[in-house]
Design an enzyme around this catalytic site. Structure first.
Site, PDB file in Angstrom:
ATOM      1  N   ASP A 120       0.858  -1.183   0.000  1.00  0.00           N
ATOM      2  CA  ASP A 120       0.000   0.000   0.000  1.00  0.00           C
ATOM      3  C   ASP A 120       0.892   1.230   0.000  1.00  0.00           C
ATOM      4  O   ASP A 120       2.095   1.152   0.258  1.00  0.00           O
ATOM      5  CB  ASP A 120      -0.914  -0.005   1.227  1.00  0.00           C
ATOM      6  CG  ASP A 120      -1.857   1.197   1.261  1.00  0.00           C
ATOM      7  OD1 ASP A 120      -2.558   1.417   0.254  1.00  0.00           O
ATOM      8  OD2 ASP A 120      -1.881   1.921   2.271  1.00  0.00           O
ATOM      9  N   SER A 121       0.268   2.392  -0.244  1.00  0.00           N
ATOM     10  CA  SER A 121       1.016   3.646  -0.198  1.00  0.00           C
ATOM     11  C   SER A 121       1.384   4.025   1.225  1.00  0.00           C
ATOM     12  O   SER A 121       2.253   4.865   1.440  1.00  0.00           O
ATOM     13  CB  SER A 121       0.186   4.774  -0.820  1.00  0.00           C
ATOM     14  OG  SER A 121      -0.997   4.976  -0.069  1.00  0.00           O
ATOM     15  N   TYR A 173      -0.564   8.326  -2.589  1.00  0.00           N
ATOM     16  CA  TYR A 173      -0.446   8.111  -4.029  1.00  0.00           C
ATOM     17  C   TYR A 173      -1.537   8.865  -4.805  1.00  0.00           C
ATOM     18  O   TYR A 173      -1.380   9.147  -5.985  1.00  0.00           O
ATOM     19  CB  TYR A 173      -0.580   6.620  -4.354  1.00  0.00           C
ATOM     20  CG  TYR A 173       0.657   5.774  -4.127  1.00  0.00           C
ATOM     21  CD1 TYR A 173       1.807   6.301  -3.538  1.00  0.00           C
ATOM     22  CD2 TYR A 173       0.674   4.432  -4.509  1.00  0.00           C
ATOM     23  CE1 TYR A 173       2.921   5.505  -3.321  1.00  0.00           C
ATOM     24  CE2 TYR A 173       1.787   3.636  -4.311  1.00  0.00           C
ATOM     25  CZ  TYR A 173       2.910   4.169  -3.715  1.00  0.00           C
ATOM     26  OH  TYR A 173       4.012   3.386  -3.515  1.00  0.00           O
ATOM     27  N   GLY A 174      -2.645   9.138  -4.133  1.00  0.00           N
ATOM     28  CA  GLY A 174      -3.811   9.713  -4.808  1.00  0.00           C
ATOM     29  C   GLY A 174      -3.554  10.928  -5.681  1.00  0.00           C
ATOM     30  O   GLY A 174      -4.025  10.995  -6.823  1.00  0.00           O
ATOM     31  N   CYS A 199      -4.155  -0.992  -2.234  1.00  0.00           N
ATOM     32  CA  CYS A 199      -4.228   0.451  -2.433  1.00  0.00           C
ATOM     33  C   CYS A 199      -5.139   0.665  -3.633  1.00  0.00           C
ATOM     34  O   CYS A 199      -4.882   0.115  -4.709  1.00  0.00           O
ATOM     35  CB  CYS A 199      -2.837   1.022  -2.704  1.00  0.00           C
ATOM     36  SG  CYS A 199      -2.825   2.758  -3.222  1.00  0.00           S
ATOM     37  N   ASN A 200      -6.210   1.426  -3.434  1.00  0.00           N
ATOM     38  CA  ASN A 200      -7.163   1.625  -4.527  1.00  0.00           C
ATOM     39  C   ASN A 200      -6.555   2.377  -5.700  1.00  0.00           C
ATOM     40  O   ASN A 200      -6.804   2.048  -6.854  1.00  0.00           O
ATOM     41  CB  ASN A 200      -8.391   2.366  -4.001  1.00  0.00           C
ATOM     42  CG  ASN A 200      -9.275   1.484  -3.148  1.00  0.00           C
ATOM     43  OD1 ASN A 200     -10.214   0.881  -3.621  1.00  0.00           O
ATOM     44  ND2 ASN A 200      -8.955   1.408  -1.860  1.00  0.00           N
ATOM     45  N   THR A 201      -5.744   3.390  -5.411  1.00  0.00           N
ATOM     46  CA  THR A 201      -5.114   4.162  -6.485  1.00  0.00           C
ATOM     47  C   THR A 201      -4.188   3.272  -7.308  1.00  0.00           C
ATOM     48  O   THR A 201      -4.220   3.279  -8.547  1.00  0.00           O
ATOM     49  CB  THR A 201      -4.332   5.359  -5.921  1.00  0.00           C
ATOM     50  OG1 THR A 201      -5.208   6.162  -5.120  1.00  0.00           O
ATOM     51  CG2 THR A 201      -3.747   6.200  -7.034  1.00  0.00           C
ATOM     52  N   GLU A 210      -2.572   8.970   8.197  1.00  0.00           N
ATOM     53  CA  GLU A 210      -1.123   8.767   8.306  1.00  0.00           C
ATOM     54  C   GLU A 210      -0.548   9.438   9.549  1.00  0.00           C
ATOM     55  O   GLU A 210       0.511   9.043  10.047  1.00  0.00           O
ATOM     56  CB  GLU A 210      -0.425   9.298   7.053  1.00  0.00           C
ATOM     57  CG  GLU A 210      -0.666   8.470   5.789  1.00  0.00           C
ATOM     58  CD  GLU A 210       0.010   7.098   5.821  1.00  0.00           C
ATOM     59  OE1 GLU A 210       1.052   6.955   6.488  1.00  0.00           O
ATOM     60  OE2 GLU A 210      -0.529   6.166   5.193  1.00  0.00           O
ATOM     61  N   CYS A 220     -10.734   3.712  -0.497  1.00  0.00           N
ATOM     62  CA  CYS A 220      -9.317   3.865  -0.152  1.00  0.00           C
ATOM     63  C   CYS A 220      -9.129   3.057   1.117  1.00  0.00           C
ATOM     64  O   CYS A 220      -9.936   3.167   2.050  1.00  0.00           O
ATOM     65  CB  CYS A 220      -8.968   5.337   0.090  1.00  0.00           C
ATOM     66  SG  CYS A 220      -7.293   5.596   0.751  1.00  0.00           S
ATOM     67  N   THR A 221      -8.094   2.241   1.167  1.00  0.00           N
ATOM     68  CA  THR A 221      -7.931   1.362   2.327  1.00  0.00           C
ATOM     69  C   THR A 221      -7.557   2.129   3.597  1.00  0.00           C
ATOM     70  O   THR A 221      -7.555   1.558   4.687  1.00  0.00           O
ATOM     71  CB  THR A 221      -6.883   0.259   2.048  1.00  0.00           C
ATOM     72  OG1 THR A 221      -5.709   0.839   1.473  1.00  0.00           O
ATOM     73  CG2 THR A 221      -7.449  -0.789   1.105  1.00  0.00           C
ATOM     74  N   HIS A 222      -7.258   3.423   3.472  1.00  0.00           N
ATOM     75  CA  HIS A 222      -7.058   4.254   4.670  1.00  0.00           C
ATOM     76  C   HIS A 222      -8.393   4.588   5.348  1.00  0.00           C
ATOM     77  O   HIS A 222      -8.433   4.834   6.554  1.00  0.00           O
ATOM     78  CB  HIS A 222      -6.369   5.569   4.306  1.00  0.00           C
ATOM     79  CG  HIS A 222      -4.901   5.459   4.034  1.00  0.00           C
ATOM     80  ND1 HIS A 222      -4.403   4.897   2.885  1.00  0.00           N
ATOM     81  CD2 HIS A 222      -3.824   5.864   4.767  1.00  0.00           C
ATOM     82  CE1 HIS A 222      -3.077   4.959   2.909  1.00  0.00           C
ATOM     83  NE2 HIS A 222      -2.706   5.542   4.038  1.00  0.00           N
TER      84      HIS A 222
END
Length: 269
Positions: free
Chosen positions: A9-10, A41-42, A72-74, A151, A183-185
């Site tokens: 993931d980012s 990354y978005g 990571c979706n992006t 983050e 988004c996995t966040h």
């Protein structure tokens, strides 16, 4: 030595997928890479995201994984096909599992999607949803301020509520009954998101569906771990290790207290 499942993931968002994989597949060894030094990354260009994803994958393949999960979706939106062409093992993304879950649960036929700028611009969720149900109404919104909150470990605060409310409150004017956390966040903010959207809106966390897909593929290929030995997981991050470890331990809790974990900060560039 059992082959691990590599998850990338980012940043810390992919830990939501790790949590589900560890819960559903407790015998599996996990290698996780959070590219926290270059998150999010978005806002980055597709070319940058593809390059970063390749670098992380190239680093992870030295551990001989049996599967790669782009959590990571992006990165899934712009790099999934690229990575599948570069490796000879299964590569799973998080978009299709989330889309399937939403179509299976919506009653109004109106699905909301929130994600990073890159994910929303790619229209990957919209395409995946319409492929499954051509007449579905999709309402999408980019929420670039969410990832920085996560983050920093700022999951619940007055500031967080105001940021979330400002970004998505207007979506309540649509008959949305399912909201994909694209988004996995975003599952870290699920309590606040639910407060803003209302309890009648189902939040779709693709982590659970992704872990199910991982399990199904490994079972089909007869590659599920059979060892009775406790696996040793590896967690890598490219940025601040203290914050990364703090969030990982807070989020995963008992899931990693039960197994040995190696924490490392590699150099991938």
């Amino acid at each position: 030595m059992q082959q691990p499942i590599a998850i990338l993931d980012s940043g810390v968002g992919g830990l939501t997928v790790v949590k589900e994989v560890l819960r559903q597949l407790p015998r599996e060894k996990v290698i996780y890479f959070g590219d926290t030094a270059r998150a999010p990354y978005g806002p980055r260009t597709p070319e940058e995201v593809r390059q970063f994803t390749r670098e992380v994958v190239d680093y992870l393949v030295q551990y001989d994984p049996k599967m790669i999960v782009i959590a990571c979706n992006t990165a899934t939106a712009v790099s999934l096909l690229d990575i599948r062409a570069r490796v000879d093992i299964p590569v799973v993304g998080v978009i299709n599992p989330g889309a399937r879950a939403a179509i299976g649960r919506t009653k109004t036929g109106c699905v909301g999607v929130i994600g990073t700028e890159g994910t929303i611009k790619s229209r990957a969720y919209e395409d995946a949803l319409r492929l499954l149900s051509p007449h579905v109404q999709v309402v999408s919104e980019a929420c670039p301020q969410f990832v920085p909150l996560v983050e920093k470990g700022n999951f619940r605060s007055v500031e967080t509520y105001e940021v979330v409310r400002s970004a998505i409150e207007h979506m309540r004017s649509y008959p949305i009954d399912c909201l994909i956390l694209g988004c996995t966040h975003y599952p870290y903010l699920s309590e606040t998101i639910s407060e803003v959207m209302g309890e009648e809106v189902n939040l779709i966390n693709s982590a659970e569906e992704t872990a199910r897909e991982v399990s199904a593929i490994l079972q089909d290929q007869q590659k599920l771990a059979k060892s009775e030995h406790i696996p040793v997981h590896h967690f890598f991050c490219s940025g601040d290790p203290k914050m990364f470890k703090f969030i990982a331990q807070q989020w995963l809790g008992e899931q990693i207290e039960l197994t040995p974990v190696i924490w490392q900060v590699p150099n991938i560039s």
